[in-house]
Design a protein around this motif. Structure first.
Motif, PDB file in Angstrom:
ATOM      1  N   ARG A 288      41.550   6.574  18.976  1.00 14.86           N
ATOM      2  CA  ARG A 288      42.571   5.706  19.377  1.00 14.86           C
ATOM      3  C   ARG A 288      43.469   6.475  20.484  1.00 14.86           C
ATOM      4  NH1 ARG A 288      43.254   4.119  13.956  1.00 14.86           N
ATOM      5  NH2 ARG A 288      45.128   5.544  13.842  1.00 14.86           N
ATOM      6  N   ILE A 289      43.952   7.460  20.373  1.00 11.13           N
ATOM      7  CA  ILE A 289      44.498   8.138  21.300  1.00 11.13           C
ATOM      8  C   ILE A 289      43.530   8.492  22.628  1.00 11.13           C
ATOM      9  CG2 ILE A 289      45.533  10.315  22.154  1.00 11.13           C
ATOM     10  CD1 ILE A 289      46.330  10.939  19.247  1.00 11.13           C
ATOM     11  N   LEU A 290      42.172   8.660  22.476  1.00 10.92           N
ATOM     12  CA  LEU A 290      41.689   8.854  23.505  1.00 10.92           C
ATOM     13  C   LEU A 290      41.475   7.337  24.656  1.00 10.92           C
ATOM     14  CD1 LEU A 290      38.383  11.032  22.154  1.00 10.92           C
ATOM     15  CD2 LEU A 290      40.533  11.984  23.717  1.00 10.92           C
ATOM     16  N   GLU A 291      41.308   6.398  23.774  1.00 12.35           N
ATOM     17  CA  GLU A 291      41.202   5.127  24.337  1.00 12.35           C
ATOM     18  C   GLU A 291      42.492   4.668  25.007  1.00 12.35           C
ATOM     19  OE1 GLU A 291      40.675   1.957  21.306  1.00 12.35           O
ATOM     20  OE2 GLU A 291      38.567   2.917  20.794  1.00 12.35           O
ATOM     21  N   LYS A 292      43.804   5.358  24.674  1.00 12.73           N
ATOM     22  CA  LYS A 292      45.083   5.159  25.498  1.00 12.73           C
ATOM     23  C   LYS A 292      45.014   6.101  26.643  1.00 12.73           C
ATOM     24  CE  LYS A 292      47.865   4.280  21.365  1.00 12.73           C
ATOM     25  NZ  LYS A 292      49.200   4.900  20.698  1.00 12.73           N
ATOM     26  N   ILE A 293      44.263   7.195  26.746  1.00 10.41           N
ATOM     27  CA  ILE A 293      44.509   8.266  27.901  1.00 10.41           C
ATOM     28  C   ILE A 293      43.298   7.471  28.781  1.00 10.41           C
ATOM     29  CG2 ILE A 293      44.042  10.505  28.868  1.00 10.41           C
ATOM     30  CD1 ILE A 293      44.999  11.498  26.061  1.00 10.41           C
ATOM     31  N   SER A 294      42.406   7.199  28.488  1.00  6.75           N
ATOM     32  CA  SER A 294      41.314   6.454  28.954  1.00  6.75           C
ATOM     33  C   SER A 294      41.570   5.284  29.860  1.00  6.75           C
ATOM     34  CB  SER A 294      39.902   6.158  28.211  1.00  6.75           C
ATOM     35  OG  SER A 294      39.270   7.396  27.705  1.00  6.75           O
ATOM     36  N   LYS A 295      42.644   4.483  29.391  1.00  4.92           N
ATOM     37  CA  LYS A 295      43.153   3.341  30.246  1.00  4.92           C
ATOM     38  C   LYS A 295      44.081   3.853  31.190  1.00  4.92           C
ATOM     39  CE  LYS A 295      45.460  -1.035  29.122  1.00  4.92           C
ATOM     40  NZ  LYS A 295      46.502  -1.854  28.204  1.00  4.92           N
ATOM     41  N   ALA A 296      44.730   4.918  30.967  1.00  3.94           N
ATOM     42  CA  ALA A 296      45.672   5.473  32.034  1.00  3.94           C
ATOM     43  C   ALA A 296      44.856   6.121  33.132  1.00  3.94           C
ATOM     44  CB  ALA A 296      46.449   6.528  31.159  1.00  3.94           C
ATOM     45  N   ILE A 297      43.849   6.600  32.735  1.00  4.85           N
ATOM     46  CA  ILE A 297      43.297   7.378  34.022  1.00  4.85           C
ATOM     47  C   ILE A 297      41.906   6.525  34.375  1.00  4.85           C
ATOM     48  CG2 ILE A 297      43.679   9.790  32.981  1.00  4.85           C
ATOM     49  CD1 ILE A 297      40.975  10.083  32.101  1.00  4.85           C
ATOM     50  N   ASP A 298      41.727   5.453  33.727  1.00  5.54           N
ATOM     51  CA  ASP A 298      40.789   4.528  34.114  1.00  5.54           C
ATOM     52  C   ASP A 298      39.256   5.248  34.013  1.00  5.54           C
ATOM     53  OD1 ASP A 298      39.584   2.297  35.009  1.00  5.54           O
ATOM     54  OD2 ASP A 298      39.545   2.893  37.089  1.00  5.54           O
ATOM     55  N   GLY A 299      38.968   6.000  33.071  1.00  6.84           N
ATOM     56  CA  GLY A 299      37.846   6.672  32.736  1.00  6.84           C
ATOM     57  C   GLY A 299      37.805   7.772  31.745  1.00  6.84           C
ATOM     58  N   THR A 300      36.941   8.513  31.798  1.00  8.99           N
ATOM     59  CA  THR A 300      36.649   9.600  30.817  1.00  8.99           C
ATOM     60  C   THR A 300      36.253  10.846  31.625  1.00  8.99           C
ATOM     61  OG1 THR A 300      34.224   9.141  30.439  1.00  8.99           O
ATOM     62  CG2 THR A 300      35.683   8.186  28.856  1.00  8.99           C
ATOM     63  N   VAL A 301      36.431  12.050  30.794  1.00  9.26           N
ATOM     64  CA  VAL A 301      36.144  13.217  31.651  1.00  9.26           C
ATOM     65  C   VAL A 301      34.981  13.998  31.325  1.00  9.26           C
ATOM     66  CG1 VAL A 301      37.349  15.579  32.200  1.00  9.26           C
ATOM     67  CG2 VAL A 301      38.776  13.540  32.150  1.00  9.26           C
ATOM     68  N   VAL A 302      34.225  14.435  32.264  1.00  8.73           N
ATOM     69  CA  VAL A 302      32.981  15.024  32.020  1.00  8.73           C
ATOM     70  C   VAL A 302      33.025  16.284  32.637  1.00  8.73           C
ATOM     71  CG1 VAL A 302      31.559  13.098  31.447  1.00  8.73           C
ATOM     72  CG2 VAL A 302      31.449  14.018  33.647  1.00  8.73           C
TER      73      VAL A 302
ATOM     74  N   LEU B 253      46.693  14.311  32.299  1.00  9.58           N
ATOM     75  CA  LEU B 253      46.325  13.298  31.235  1.00  9.58           C
ATOM     76  C   LEU B 253      45.024  13.502  30.927  1.00  9.58           C
ATOM     77  CD1 LEU B 253      48.202  10.092  32.147  1.00  9.58           C
ATOM     78  CD2 LEU B 253      48.680  11.553  30.142  1.00  9.58           C
ATOM     79  N   GLY B 254      43.948  13.463  32.036  1.00  7.80           N
ATOM     80  CA  GLY B 254      42.613  14.046  31.708  1.00  7.80           C
ATOM     81  C   GLY B 254      42.426  15.384  31.066  1.00  7.80           C
ATOM     82  N   LEU B 255      43.071  16.209  31.304  1.00 10.25           N
ATOM     83  CA  LEU B 255      42.946  17.634  30.370  1.00 10.25           C
ATOM     84  C   LEU B 255      43.322  17.386  29.088  1.00 10.25           C
ATOM     85  CD1 LEU B 255      42.684  20.626  30.203  1.00 10.25           C
ATOM     86  CD2 LEU B 255      45.121  20.893  30.876  1.00 10.25           C
ATOM     87  N   LEU B 256      44.368  16.605  28.822  1.00 11.46           N
ATOM     88  CA  LEU B 256      44.709  16.320  27.430  1.00 11.46           C
ATOM     89  C   LEU B 256      43.450  15.590  26.829  1.00 11.46           C
ATOM     90  CD1 LEU B 256      46.837  16.329  25.068  1.00 11.46           C
ATOM     91  CD2 LEU B 256      47.572  14.240  25.929  1.00 11.46           C
ATOM     92  N   TRP B 257      42.951  14.519  27.489  1.00 14.83           N
ATOM     93  CA  TRP B 257      41.789  13.785  26.929  1.00 14.83           C
ATOM     94  C   TRP B 257      40.532  14.610  26.560  1.00 14.83           C
ATOM     95  CZ3 TRP B 257      36.455  12.906  27.428  1.00 14.83           C
ATOM     96  CH2 TRP B 257      35.898  12.005  27.049  1.00 14.83           C
ATOM     97  N   LYS B 258      40.360  15.824  27.482  1.00 11.19           N
ATOM     98  CA  LYS B 258      39.313  16.554  27.223  1.00 11.19           C
ATOM     99  C   LYS B 258      39.422  17.646  26.035  1.00 11.19           C
ATOM    100  CE  LYS B 258      35.036  17.731  28.945  1.00 11.19           C
ATOM    101  NZ  LYS B 258      34.470  18.123  27.650  1.00 11.19           N
TER     102      LYS B 258
END
Length: 371
Positions: free
Chosen positions: A193-207, A235-240
């Motif tokens: 759920r946290i990942l979903e919140k961050i993904s919404k903020a950065i409009d994506g995911t990190v690879v 935020l992308g770093l936190l997601w990763k």
């Protein structure tokens, strides 16, 4: 596992000044590592600890000392994990460089980190580590997010650093290593759920591909990490880090100035995420200059003991009544670093961040009245 306290004496900003009649301010037993001193000390809560204060009072230094101590608690096959404290400031420094600014080289200088039962004590002046056998078995996992965003510099960075010892500190190297680790196969539902919140903020995911980080946007575009706004990169770093499974119960997260280059509209999101991580059993240390970020923790926490504020400030040495002030060469009085802790920002007297916010408000009111 959580860090309960830290003590520091004569390292970086945490210097005790000369005393009246040149009396020693401490004694030291080389064999046991025992010290009798008036060292700087802070006691922490198991939740979120927020370090406040003006520039140069040692907020980042405390974070790096805690991080260095946790790294030494892990049984290592990689010798790089057991770095000297100086390595977390610059690869070109030695531990003795951290002592250059205090006046009397014969005085003891150390920092000690404790979990309440065990302690890690690094004597920089005597080049010794004490109680290490007990500390080594604790295996305290930690993640340090430095102020400087590093993932946009990741291409070939680790290979170059290994060969040439680039002029970056150990926290900056470690964050690239941590973000480059393989992703965890499964995560708890609340983490998803946290990942979903961050993904919404950065409009994506990190690879990460070939040492380069990208944001895969929801419309399928692959954007180089360096092209994203720096606040979104944080935020992308936190997601990763979450996706790699590095933030789990018992982990310690240390984050230096999360507000840097971050749109203030995103402060509530960052605070909510950190509060959720704390509820999952992660102890968190945040150093900040932002009144708004600090205040959001107070407003949005679910229980009083979830957050503890620590104000670091300079004051004349005679604030400690047992000692006389030290008169400096320019005929001013020697200033030392003190710390005060409270559950509410308003209870921290002498807080420069709160004072600056109050000054702005007063100036705005005066301007409005004049107009």
């Amino acid at each position: 596992m959580s860090i309960k306290s830290i003590e520091v004496l004569n390292v970086m900003a945490f210097q005790r000044q000369w005393r009246k009649n040149n009396e020693d301010c401490n004694t030291f037993d080389v064999k046991s590592g025992d010290t009798s001193s008036d060292s700087f000390r802070l006691d922490f809560c198991d939740g979120i600890n927020i370090l406040l204060g003006e520039n140069g009072v040692g907020k980042t230094t405390l974070l790096k000392m805690i991080y260095a101590a946790t790294q030494w608690s892990i049984p290592q096959t990689d010798a790089g994990k057991t770095k000297r404290l100086a390595d977390f400031f610059s690869s070109n420094l030695s531990d003795t460089d951290l002592l250059k600014n205090y006046g009397r080289k014969e005085e003891h200088a150390y920092y000690e980190v404790s979990d309440g039962e065990h302690s890690f004590k690094n004597s920089l002046s005597h080049k010794g580590i004490f109680n290490y056998d007990q500390w080594l078995r604790l295996n305290i996992q930690s993640v340090y997010i430095p102020t400087m965003e590093m993932l946009s510099h990741s291409k070939g960075f680790l290979a170059l650093d290994k060969k040439f010892k680039l002029p970056f500190d150990g926290t900056q190297v470690d964050i690239i290593v941590n973000a480059s680790l393989p992703e965890a196969r499964e995560l708890p539902e609340f983490m998803e759920r946290i990942l979903e919140k961050i993904s919404k903020a950065i409009d994506g995911t990190v690879v990460v591909e070939d040492d380069t980080f990208y944001v895969i946007k929801t419309d399928g575009r692959k954007v180089d990490f360096s092209l994203e706004a720096e606040g979104l990169r944080k935020l992308g770093l936190l997601w990763k880090l979450i996706r790699n499974g590095l933030l789990e119960r018992g982990t310690i997260l240390l984050w230096d100035e999360p507000e840097a280059n971050l749109n203030p509209e995103l402060f509530p999101l960052v605070v909510d995420i950190l509060l959720e991580l704390e509820e999952a059993g992660i102890q968190i240390f945040v150093a900040t200059h932002s009144y708004n970020l600090a205040k959001y923790f107070e407003i949005r926490r679910k229980r009083e003991e979830q957050v503890l504020y620590h104000n670091l400030y300079r004051a004349p040495a005679d604030m400690a009544p047992e000692y006389e002030p030290f008169k400096t060469a320019d005929n001013g009085y020697g200033l030392e670093i003190y710390g005060r802790s409270a559950k509410y920002l308003s209870m921290l007297k002498g807080n420069k961040i709160v004072a600056a916010d109050d000054s702005l408000l007063e100036e705005a009111i005066e301007k409005k009245m004049f107009d």
